[in-house]
Write a protein that holds these residues in place. Structure first.
Motif, PDB file in Angstrom:
ATOM      1  N   LEU A 138       1.109  -1.163  -0.021  1.00 57.34           N
ATOM      2  CA  LEU A 138       0.313  -0.395   0.007  1.00 57.34           C
ATOM      3  C   LEU A 138       0.951   1.273  -0.082  1.00 57.34           C
ATOM      4  O   LEU A 138       0.831   1.996  -1.086  1.00 57.34           O
ATOM      5  CB  LEU A 138      -1.023  -0.245   0.693  1.00 57.34           C
ATOM      6  N   ILE A 139       1.774   1.270   0.569  1.00 56.65           N
ATOM      7  CA  ILE A 139       2.447   2.291   0.820  1.00 56.65           C
ATOM      8  C   ILE A 139       3.491   2.617  -0.555  1.00 56.65           C
ATOM      9  O   ILE A 139       3.761   3.506  -1.316  1.00 56.65           O
ATOM     10  CB  ILE A 139       4.476   2.393   2.076  1.00 56.65           C
ATOM     11  N   GLU A 140       3.473   1.753  -1.638  1.00 54.50           N
ATOM     12  CA  GLU A 140       3.997   1.300  -2.512  1.00 54.50           C
ATOM     13  C   GLU A 140       3.661   1.655  -3.661  1.00 54.50           C
ATOM     14  O   GLU A 140       3.672   2.117  -4.714  1.00 54.50           O
ATOM     15  CB  GLU A 140       4.903   0.620  -3.017  1.00 54.50           C
ATOM     16  N   GLY A 141       1.601   2.283  -3.461  1.00 61.13           N
ATOM     17  CA  GLY A 141       0.740   2.050  -4.232  1.00 61.13           C
ATOM     18  C   GLY A 141       0.281   1.748  -4.983  1.00 61.13           C
ATOM     19  O   GLY A 141      -0.351   1.790  -5.826  1.00 61.13           O
ATOM     20  N   LYS A 142       0.508   0.133  -4.495  1.00 61.36           N
ATOM     21  CA  LYS A 142       0.118  -0.903  -5.069  1.00 61.36           C
ATOM     22  C   LYS A 142      -1.335  -1.068  -4.757  1.00 61.36           C
ATOM     23  O   LYS A 142      -1.631  -0.600  -3.725  1.00 61.36           O
ATOM     24  CB  LYS A 142       0.960  -2.068  -4.705  1.00 61.36           C
ATOM     25  N   ARG A 143      -2.381  -1.799  -5.733  1.00 60.18           N
ATOM     26  CA  ARG A 143      -3.444  -2.487  -4.494  1.00 60.18           C
ATOM     27  C   ARG A 143      -3.501  -3.116  -3.411  1.00 60.18           C
ATOM     28  O   ARG A 143      -4.239  -2.449  -2.579  1.00 60.18           O
ATOM     29  CB  ARG A 143      -4.455  -2.882  -5.179  1.00 60.18           C
ATOM     30  N   GLY A 144      -2.992  -4.301  -3.289  1.00 58.74           N
ATOM     31  CA  GLY A 144      -3.041  -4.927  -2.364  1.00 58.74           C
ATOM     32  C   GLY A 144      -4.395  -5.661  -1.614  1.00 58.74           C
ATOM     33  O   GLY A 144      -5.356  -5.282  -2.066  1.00 58.74           O
ATOM     34  N   GLU A 145      -3.627  -6.876  -1.642  1.00 59.86           N
ATOM     35  CA  GLU A 145      -5.265  -7.808  -1.269  1.00 59.86           C
ATOM     36  C   GLU A 145      -4.886  -8.837   0.319  1.00 59.86           C
ATOM     37  O   GLU A 145      -4.092  -8.453   1.225  1.00 59.86           O
ATOM     38  CB  GLU A 145      -5.346  -9.203  -2.214  1.00 59.86           C
ATOM     39  N   SER A 146      -7.006  -8.103   0.979  1.00 60.91           N
ATOM     40  CA  SER A 146      -6.909  -8.388   2.387  1.00 60.91           C
ATOM     41  C   SER A 146      -6.205  -9.914   2.463  1.00 60.91           C
ATOM     42  O   SER A 146      -6.691 -10.615   1.829  1.00 60.91           O
ATOM     43  CB  SER A 146      -8.195  -8.051   2.958  1.00 60.91           C
ATOM     44  N   VAL A 147      -5.988  -9.747   3.304  1.00 58.98           N
ATOM     45  CA  VAL A 147      -5.457 -11.233   3.744  1.00 58.98           C
ATOM     46  C   VAL A 147      -6.421 -12.623   5.195  1.00 58.98           C
ATOM     47  O   VAL A 147      -6.113 -11.230   6.158  1.00 58.98           O
ATOM     48  CB  VAL A 147      -3.730 -11.943   4.138  1.00 58.98           C
ATOM     49  N   LEU A 148      -7.296 -13.296   4.978  1.00 59.79           N
ATOM     50  CA  LEU A 148      -7.712 -13.603   5.997  1.00 59.79           C
ATOM     51  C   LEU A 148      -7.348 -15.487   6.209  1.00 59.79           C
ATOM     52  O   LEU A 148      -7.224 -15.569   5.799  1.00 59.79           O
ATOM     53  CB  LEU A 148      -9.439 -13.932   5.761  1.00 59.79           C
ATOM     54  N   LEU A 149      -6.661 -15.545   7.448  1.00 58.00           N
ATOM     55  CA  LEU A 149      -6.390 -16.551   8.922  1.00 58.00           C
ATOM     56  C   LEU A 149      -6.601 -17.167   8.853  1.00 58.00           C
ATOM     57  O   LEU A 149      -7.381 -16.645   9.932  1.00 58.00           O
ATOM     58  CB  LEU A 149      -5.127 -16.199   8.631  1.00 58.00           C
ATOM     59  N   SER A 150      -6.760 -18.423   9.508  1.00 57.58           N
ATOM     60  CA  SER A 150      -7.831 -19.426   9.895  1.00 57.58           C
ATOM     61  C   SER A 150      -7.297 -19.688  11.177  1.00 57.58           C
ATOM     62  O   SER A 150      -5.763 -19.175  11.509  1.00 57.58           O
ATOM     63  CB  SER A 150      -7.630 -20.626   9.317  1.00 57.58           C
ATOM     64  N   THR A 151      -8.110 -19.830  12.480  1.00 57.13           N
ATOM     65  CA  THR A 151      -7.725 -20.387  13.799  1.00 57.13           C
ATOM     66  C   THR A 151      -7.951 -21.666  13.450  1.00 57.13           C
ATOM     67  O   THR A 151      -8.148 -22.228  12.845  1.00 57.13           O
ATOM     68  CB  THR A 151      -8.712 -19.704  14.678  1.00 57.13           C
ATOM     69  N   GLU A 152      -7.622 -22.129  14.227  1.00 58.98           N
ATOM     70  CA  GLU A 152      -7.674 -23.535  14.694  1.00 58.98           C
ATOM     71  C   GLU A 152      -7.666 -24.100  16.718  1.00 58.98           C
ATOM     72  O   GLU A 152      -6.884 -23.532  16.862  1.00 58.98           O
ATOM     73  CB  GLU A 152      -6.623 -24.427  14.493  1.00 58.98           C
ATOM     74  N   ILE A 153      -8.264 -25.046  16.866  1.00 53.03           N
ATOM     75  CA  ILE A 153      -8.508 -25.848  17.977  1.00 53.03           C
ATOM     76  C   ILE A 153      -7.276 -25.982  18.483  1.00 53.03           C
ATOM     77  O   ILE A 153      -7.444 -27.056  17.487  1.00 53.03           O
ATOM     78  CB  ILE A 153      -9.845 -26.447  18.901  1.00 53.03           C
ATOM     79  N   VAL A 154      -6.511 -26.059  19.550  1.00 59.70           N
ATOM     80  CA  VAL A 154      -5.633 -26.876  20.661  1.00 59.70           C
ATOM     81  C   VAL A 154      -6.425 -27.950  21.392  1.00 59.70           C
ATOM     82  O   VAL A 154      -6.031 -26.959  22.208  1.00 59.70           O
ATOM     83  CB  VAL A 154      -4.522 -25.778  20.966  1.00 59.70           C
ATOM     84  N   ALA A 155      -6.283 -28.811  21.473  1.00 59.68           N
ATOM     85  CA  ALA A 155      -6.806 -29.498  22.308  1.00 59.68           C
ATOM     86  C   ALA A 155      -6.239 -30.134  23.363  1.00 59.68           C
ATOM     87  O   ALA A 155      -5.215 -30.841  23.519  1.00 59.68           O
ATOM     88  CB  ALA A 155      -7.527 -30.843  21.878  1.00 59.68           C
ATOM     89  N   ARG A 156      -5.892 -29.341  24.645  1.00 62.09           N
ATOM     90  CA  ARG A 156      -4.544 -30.149  25.285  1.00 62.09           C
ATOM     91  C   ARG A 156      -5.276 -30.946  25.732  1.00 62.09           C
ATOM     92  O   ARG A 156      -6.353 -31.914  26.213  1.00 62.09           O
ATOM     93  CB  ARG A 156      -4.208 -29.069  25.940  1.00 62.09           C
ATOM     94  N   GLY A 157      -5.399 -30.361  27.886  1.00 62.95           N
ATOM     95  CA  GLY A 157      -5.612 -30.871  29.048  1.00 62.95           C
ATOM     96  C   GLY A 157      -6.793 -30.557  29.426  1.00 62.95           C
ATOM     97  O   GLY A 157      -7.616 -30.792  31.061  1.00 62.95           O
ATOM     98  N   THR A 158      -7.406 -29.500  29.500  1.00 64.20           N
ATOM     99  CA  THR A 158      -8.646 -29.017  29.617  1.00 64.20           C
ATOM    100  C   THR A 158      -9.956 -29.359  29.719  1.00 64.20           C
ATOM    101  O   THR A 158     -10.643 -28.298  30.159  1.00 64.20           O
ATOM    102  CB  THR A 158      -7.979 -27.429  30.450  1.00 64.20           C
ATOM    103  N   HIS A 159     -10.899 -29.684  28.694  1.00 74.73           N
ATOM    104  CA  HIS A 159     -11.888 -30.332  28.554  1.00 74.73           C
ATOM    105  C   HIS A 159     -12.101 -31.491  28.536  1.00 74.73           C
ATOM    106  O   HIS A 159     -11.577 -32.340  28.187  1.00 74.73           O
ATOM    107  CB  HIS A 159     -11.903 -29.789  26.480  1.00 74.73           C
ATOM    108  N   ALA A 160     -13.433 -31.907  29.223  1.00 71.76           N
ATOM    109  CA  ALA A 160     -13.500 -33.315  28.517  1.00 71.76           C
ATOM    110  C   ALA A 160     -15.091 -33.393  29.090  1.00 71.76           C
ATOM    111  O   ALA A 160     -16.058 -32.162  29.373  1.00 71.76           O
ATOM    112  CB  ALA A 160     -13.339 -34.366  30.384  1.00 71.76           C
TER     113      ALA A 160
END
Length: 341
Positions: A308-330
């Motif tokens: 964007l600083i260089e005057g280019k259009r640029g595209e927004s970026v949507l990243l994904s989340t993920e569940i990290v299953a450790r030891g506090t759920h049952a």
């Protein structure tokens, strides 16, 4: 050290390296465009002459300062530290310098810091979330200062972030699939914080879709003790079997309170977090949480802002989340007893 070494110019560097001044400039501003052997000769000359680029003259010539500003809510939360670290490492070396300000979740203070960074000539800004006075966006547009928003997503502004609503909904879906129906939530303060609000809405909407509602909701400032106090208050309702937390710090506080109250996690109560910062892997038990892609987000935000600083259009970026299953759920205890019978 000689007078010439102290006041070396780009012409001195070019002469010593046996290249043109244009090549010296490319080595400093776009090193990937210079073959390694030539780049090394130039860098050796720079070190030998103790040359420092004249950024003031460069700014006057290009109308750019090379300053990038970032305003974050707090320096105390590791999720922001990781993201900002990745963001800074991804800025073009020798071309940009990063100035970081912390606003303490205060919108007026954030506004003042944005204005101060622009007044100091910031070429672009990294901001957290979308939730601010529309006049700020208008002010930046008038001054033609590009910006990228992170830690959230939307349609109205350039961003590199993730979906807080979907991330929390996925966690609640997992908790319901375990058999929990009496669920409570400890949320961050939602006023002026679209990330906290999105997580609360994602959880609430998912429950509503199943014909359920929270047994209790506490909105508190992010902190270990505030999470602990909220958990103790919520668990006065003995029917609650799962407590969803708006971030890992609140969840760690909830775990501390559970231990103080003699509750066994996850046998007596499931506790979950959001962010997957370092604390999530050192609690006991280790915390089940939603992993935020803070490193990739910082990298993508830096790439987008530079475009964007260089005057280019640029595209927004949507990243994904993920569940990290450790030891506090049952599954809830009653369901486990029924399954054994």
């Amino acid at each position: 050290m000689s007078e010439k070494t102290v006041h070396a110019t780009v012409d001195d560097v070019a002469a010593l390296a046996g290249v043109s001044t244009a090549t010296v400039s490319r080595c400093l501003n776009a090193p990937d465009r210079v073959v390694p052997a030539t780049r090394e000769k130039v860098m050796e000359a720079i070190r030998a002459l103790n040359y420092s680029p004249n950024f003031g003259a460069r700014a006057l010539a290009s109308r750019r300062t090379g300053i990038i500003g970032a305003v974050i809510p707090t320096l105390e939360n590791a999720v922001f530290a990781h993201g900002i670290d990745a963001f800074e490492r991804s800025l073009s070396p020798g071309k940009f310098a990063l100035l970081v300000a912390s606003c303490g979740y205060d919108p007026e203070r954030e506004k003042q810091q944005i204005e101060a960074l622009v007044a100091r000539g910031a070429d672009g800004l990294l901001l957290v979330g979308f939730d601010r006075d529309p006049a700020i966006y208008e002010w930046l547009a008038i001054r033609k200062v590009p910006y990228v928003l992170a830690w959230a997503c939307g349609d109205s502004h350039p961003y590199a972030g993730f979906d807080n609503v979907a991330g929390m909904a996925a966690m609640v879906r997992m908790v319901l699939d375990l058999g929990h129906r009496n669920v409570a939530m400890i949320s961050g303060l939602t006023q002026g914080n679209d990330r906290a609000r999105g997580r609360l809405e994602g959880a609430r909407d998912l429950l509503a879709g199943e014909g359920l509602a929270f047994r209790g909701v506490a909105e508190v400032p992010y902190g270990l003790e505030s999470g602990a106090r909220a958990f103790a208050e919520l668990m006065a309702d003995r029917s609650i079997t799962a407590v969803i937390c708006g971030n890992d710090v609140l969840a760690a506080g909830a775990l501390r309170a559970a231990h103080r109250m003699g509750l066994r996690v996850p046998r007596d109560v499931t506790i979950t977090g959001f962010d997957d910062i370092d604390i999530a892997s050192i609690t006991f038990p280790e915390l089940t949480t939603v992993r935020v892609p803070h490193t990739r987000m910082g990298e993508q935000a830096a790439a987008l802002l530079q475009q964007l600083i260089e005057g280019k259009r640029g595209e927004s970026v949507l990243l994904s989340t993920e569940i990290v299953a450790r030891g506090t759920h049952a599954p809830p205890a009653a369901r486990r007893r029924f399954a054994k019978a």
